[in-house]
Design a protein around this motif. Structure first.
Motif, PDB file in Angstrom:
ATOM      1  N   GLY A 132       0.814  -1.209   0.000  1.00 35.06           N
ATOM      2  CA  GLY A 132       0.000   0.000   0.000  1.00 35.06           C
ATOM      3  C   GLY A 132       0.847   1.257   0.000  1.00 35.06           C
ATOM      4  N   PHE A 133       1.931   1.254   0.765  1.00 35.77           N
ATOM      5  CA  PHE A 133       2.826   2.411   0.816  1.00 35.77           C
ATOM      6  C   PHE A 133       3.424   2.698  -0.557  1.00 35.77           C
ATOM      7  CE2 PHE A 133       7.180   4.097   1.498  1.00 35.77           C
ATOM      8  CZ  PHE A 133       6.852   5.327   2.057  1.00 35.77           C
ATOM      9  N   LEU A 134       3.862   1.668  -1.251  1.00 39.50           N
ATOM     10  CA  LEU A 134       4.425   1.872  -2.591  1.00 39.50           C
ATOM     11  C   LEU A 134       3.374   2.419  -3.550  1.00 39.50           C
ATOM     12  CD1 LEU A 134       6.784  -1.229  -2.876  1.00 39.50           C
ATOM     13  CD2 LEU A 134       7.443   1.173  -2.555  1.00 39.50           C
ATOM     14  N   HIS A 135       2.144   1.979  -3.410  1.00 44.56           N
ATOM     15  CA  HIS A 135       1.061   2.560  -4.221  1.00 44.56           C
ATOM     16  C   HIS A 135       0.910   4.059  -3.933  1.00 44.56           C
ATOM     17  CE1 HIS A 135      -0.605  -0.644  -6.586  1.00 44.56           C
ATOM     18  NE2 HIS A 135      -0.893  -1.414  -5.536  1.00 44.56           N
ATOM     19  N   LEU A 136       1.035   4.448  -2.665  1.00 47.50           N
ATOM     20  CA  LEU A 136       0.937   5.864  -2.321  1.00 47.50           C
ATOM     21  C   LEU A 136       2.010   6.689  -3.035  1.00 47.50           C
ATOM     22  CD1 LEU A 136       0.255   5.838   1.537  1.00 47.50           C
ATOM     23  CD2 LEU A 136      -1.403   5.986  -0.333  1.00 47.50           C
ATOM     24  N   LEU A 137       3.146   6.050  -3.306  1.00 43.09           N
ATOM     25  CA  LEU A 137       4.260   6.742  -3.967  1.00 43.09           C
ATOM     26  C   LEU A 137       4.159   6.691  -5.483  1.00 43.09           C
ATOM     27  CD1 LEU A 137       7.247   5.603  -1.738  1.00 43.09           C
ATOM     28  CD2 LEU A 137       5.745   7.597  -1.471  1.00 43.09           C
ATOM     29  N   GLY A 138       3.112   6.024  -5.996  1.00 49.15           N
ATOM     30  CA  GLY A 138       2.901   5.994  -7.441  1.00 49.15           C
ATOM     31  C   GLY A 138       3.276   4.702  -8.129  1.00 49.15           C
ATOM     32  N   TYR A 139       3.774   3.723  -7.378  1.00 49.89           N
ATOM     33  CA  TYR A 139       4.094   2.428  -7.986  1.00 49.89           C
ATOM     34  C   TYR A 139       2.802   1.688  -8.312  1.00 49.89           C
ATOM     35  CZ  TYR A 139       8.977   2.963  -6.704  1.00 49.89           C
ATOM     36  OH  TYR A 139      10.272   3.411  -6.606  1.00 49.89           O
ATOM     37  N   ASP A 140       2.874   0.863  -9.343  1.00 45.85           N
ATOM     38  CA  ASP A 140       1.725   0.068  -9.733  1.00 45.85           C
ATOM     39  C   ASP A 140       2.215  -1.270 -10.267  1.00 45.85           C
ATOM     40  OD1 ASP A 140      -0.933  -0.566 -10.088  1.00 45.85           O
ATOM     41  OD2 ASP A 140      -1.399   1.321 -11.083  1.00 45.85           O
ATOM     42  N   HIS A 141       1.291  -2.146 -10.566  1.00 44.21           N
ATOM     43  CA  HIS A 141       1.648  -3.485 -11.061  1.00 44.21           C
ATOM     44  C   HIS A 141       0.712  -3.886 -12.195  1.00 44.21           C
ATOM     45  CE1 HIS A 141      -1.593  -4.745  -8.308  1.00 44.21           C
ATOM     46  NE2 HIS A 141      -0.987  -3.995  -7.411  1.00 44.21           N
ATOM     47  N   GLN A 142       0.584  -3.001 -13.169  1.00 47.66           N
ATOM     48  CA  GLN A 142      -0.308  -3.259 -14.298  1.00 47.66           C
ATOM     49  C   GLN A 142       0.297  -4.158 -15.366  1.00 47.66           C
ATOM     50  OE1 GLN A 142      -3.116  -2.776 -13.607  1.00 47.66           O
ATOM     51  NE2 GLN A 142      -3.690  -0.727 -13.032  1.00 47.66           N
ATOM     52  N   ASP A 143       1.620  -4.290 -15.361  1.00 47.76           N
ATOM     53  CA  ASP A 143       2.271  -5.181 -16.329  1.00 47.76           C
ATOM     54  C   ASP A 143       3.366  -5.963 -15.607  1.00 47.76           C
ATOM     55  OD1 ASP A 143       4.721  -3.585 -16.292  1.00 47.76           O
ATOM     56  OD2 ASP A 143       3.700  -2.182 -17.626  1.00 47.76           O
ATOM     57  N   ALA A 144       3.921  -6.944 -16.279  1.00 47.63           N
ATOM     58  CA  ALA A 144       4.897  -7.841 -15.653  1.00 47.63           C
ATOM     59  C   ALA A 144       6.127  -7.092 -15.149  1.00 47.63           C
ATOM     60  CB  ALA A 144       5.310  -8.934 -16.636  1.00 47.63           C
ATOM     61  N   GLU A 145       6.591  -6.107 -15.899  1.00 49.69           N
ATOM     62  CA  GLU A 145       7.793  -5.367 -15.504  1.00 49.69           C
ATOM     63  C   GLU A 145       7.564  -4.544 -14.237  1.00 49.69           C
ATOM     64  OE1 GLU A 145      10.609  -1.820 -17.271  1.00 49.69           O
ATOM     65  OE2 GLU A 145       9.603  -3.145 -18.687  1.00 49.69           O
ATOM     66  N   SER A 146       6.458  -3.805 -14.186  1.00 47.42           N
ATOM     67  CA  SER A 146       6.178  -2.983 -13.002  1.00 47.42           C
ATOM     68  C   SER A 146       5.841  -3.858 -11.793  1.00 47.42           C
ATOM     69  CB  SER A 146       5.076  -1.969 -13.281  1.00 47.42           C
ATOM     70  OG  SER A 146       3.882  -2.598 -13.657  1.00 47.42           O
ATOM     71  N   GLU A 147       5.199  -4.995 -12.033  1.00 43.94           N
ATOM     72  CA  GLU A 147       4.902  -5.924 -10.940  1.00 43.94           C
ATOM     73  C   GLU A 147       6.186  -6.502 -10.351  1.00 43.94           C
ATOM     74  OE1 GLU A 147       2.116  -9.754  -9.808  1.00 43.94           O
ATOM     75  OE2 GLU A 147       2.350  -9.219 -11.917  1.00 43.94           O
ATOM     76  N   ALA A 148       7.137  -6.870 -11.215  1.00 43.46           N
ATOM     77  CA  ALA A 148       8.414  -7.412 -10.746  1.00 43.46           C
ATOM     78  C   ALA A 148       9.176  -6.363  -9.931  1.00 43.46           C
ATOM     79  CB  ALA A 148       9.248  -7.894 -11.921  1.00 43.46           C
ATOM     80  N   GLU A 149       9.150  -5.118 -10.389  1.00 46.91           N
ATOM     81  CA  GLU A 149       9.842  -4.046  -9.667  1.00 46.91           C
ATOM     82  C   GLU A 149       9.224  -3.844  -8.286  1.00 46.91           C
ATOM     83  OE1 GLU A 149      11.027   0.667 -10.132  1.00 46.91           O
ATOM     84  OE2 GLU A 149       9.370  -0.122 -11.339  1.00 46.91           O
ATOM     85  N   MET A 150       7.905  -3.791  -8.247  1.00 47.31           N
ATOM     86  CA  MET A 150       7.207  -3.574  -6.985  1.00 47.31           C
ATOM     87  C   MET A 150       7.433  -4.747  -6.029  1.00 47.31           C
ATOM     88  SD  MET A 150       3.340  -2.166  -6.758  1.00 47.31           S
ATOM     89  CE  MET A 150       2.641  -1.669  -5.213  1.00 47.31           C
ATOM     90  N   MET A 151       7.347  -5.961  -6.547  1.00 53.19           N
ATOM     91  CA  MET A 151       7.544  -7.152  -5.721  1.00 53.19           C
ATOM     92  C   MET A 151       8.958  -7.183  -5.131  1.00 53.19           C
ATOM     93  SD  MET A 151       5.822  -9.632  -4.535  1.00 53.19           S
ATOM     94  CE  MET A 151       4.476 -10.162  -5.553  1.00 53.19           C
ATOM     95  N   SER A 152       9.939  -6.831  -5.941  1.00 54.49           N
ATOM     96  CA  SER A 152      11.323  -6.797  -5.474  1.00 54.49           C
ATOM     97  C   SER A 152      11.495  -5.796  -4.334  1.00 54.49           C
ATOM     98  CB  SER A 152      12.255  -6.443  -6.632  1.00 54.49           C
ATOM     99  OG  SER A 152      13.569  -6.263  -6.166  1.00 54.49           O
ATOM    100  N   LYS A 153      10.948  -4.613  -4.492  1.00 52.39           N
ATOM    101  CA  LYS A 153      11.040  -3.587  -3.453  1.00 52.39           C
ATOM    102  C   LYS A 153      10.364  -4.054  -2.165  1.00 52.39           C
ATOM    103  CE  LYS A 153      11.383   0.426  -6.485  1.00 52.39           C
ATOM    104  NZ  LYS A 153      12.551   1.083  -5.906  1.00 52.39           N
ATOM    105  N   GLN A 154       9.202  -4.676  -2.283  1.00 58.60           N
ATOM    106  CA  GLN A 154       8.477  -5.172  -1.117  1.00 58.60           C
ATOM    107  C   GLN A 154       9.283  -6.225  -0.384  1.00 58.60           C
ATOM    108  OE1 GLN A 154       4.084  -4.567  -3.112  1.00 58.60           O
ATOM    109  NE2 GLN A 154       5.006  -6.552  -3.252  1.00 58.60           N
TER     110      GLN A 154
END
Length: 165
Positions: A132-154
């Motif tokens: 949720g915090f990453l979403h507040l900062l503008g991260y999203d997971h609409q495609d495989a690349e952005s999902e992988a980035e977000m998952m890695s950060k989490q």
């Protein structure tokens, strides 16, 4: 000022302890540091499936419960005016808090997912909070690349506080 959590409990399924809030605060500090953010407030609310279902339907048009919702305060909408604080006002009233937004977590769904994934409820709540915090900062997971980035950060943040799978 540092990053802070203002929390509220609107569910009765699970006791929200000081230890859990301390853990979530640690997650917030580490996630903030990783993103270069050291000031701001996050409003966190724990709810049940019924309440998150209502919110999901009302704000996203999705008629089912979900695990976490995030509402960023710093996103400027198309028709919303930009708010500018004059330096005199800031001096008179003190520093204006940087409210990053609201995170709403369904404890009901978190419990179900913790069982499904075979890890602790604390790990699932920590995961949903940093997500949720990453979403507040503008991260999203609409495609495989952005999902992988977000998952890695989490996962990096959760590993720092000992919440591995």
């Amino acid at each position: 000022m540092s990053l802070a959590i203002n929390w509220n409990n609107e569910q009765e399924e699970y006791e929200i302890t000081d230890a859990l809030i301390t853990l979530l605060d640690s997650i917030l500090q580490k996630a903030g540091a990783a993103e270069g953010i050291d000031k701001g407030e996050v409003d966190l609310t724990f709810v049940d499936n019924e309440r998150i279902h209502e919110l999901n339907r009302e704000y996203r048009g999705i008629d089912r419960p979900t695990d976490v919702l995030s509402f960023a305060m710093n996103e400027a909408g198309e028709d919303e005016p930009e708010i500018i604080y004059a330096s005199e006002e800031a001096e008179e009233y003190g520093e204006v808090p940087n409210t990053l937004g609201d995170i709403i977590i369904s404890v009901t769904r978190a419990k179900e997912q913790a069982e499904e994934y075979g890890h602790s409820l604390e790990r699932e709540l920590g995961f949903l909070f940093v997500h949720g915090f990453l979403h507040l900062l503008g991260y999203d997971h609409q495609d495989a690349e952005s999902e992988a980035e977000m998952m890695s950060k989490q996962e990096q943040v959760l590993a720092q506080v000992g919440l591995t799978r």
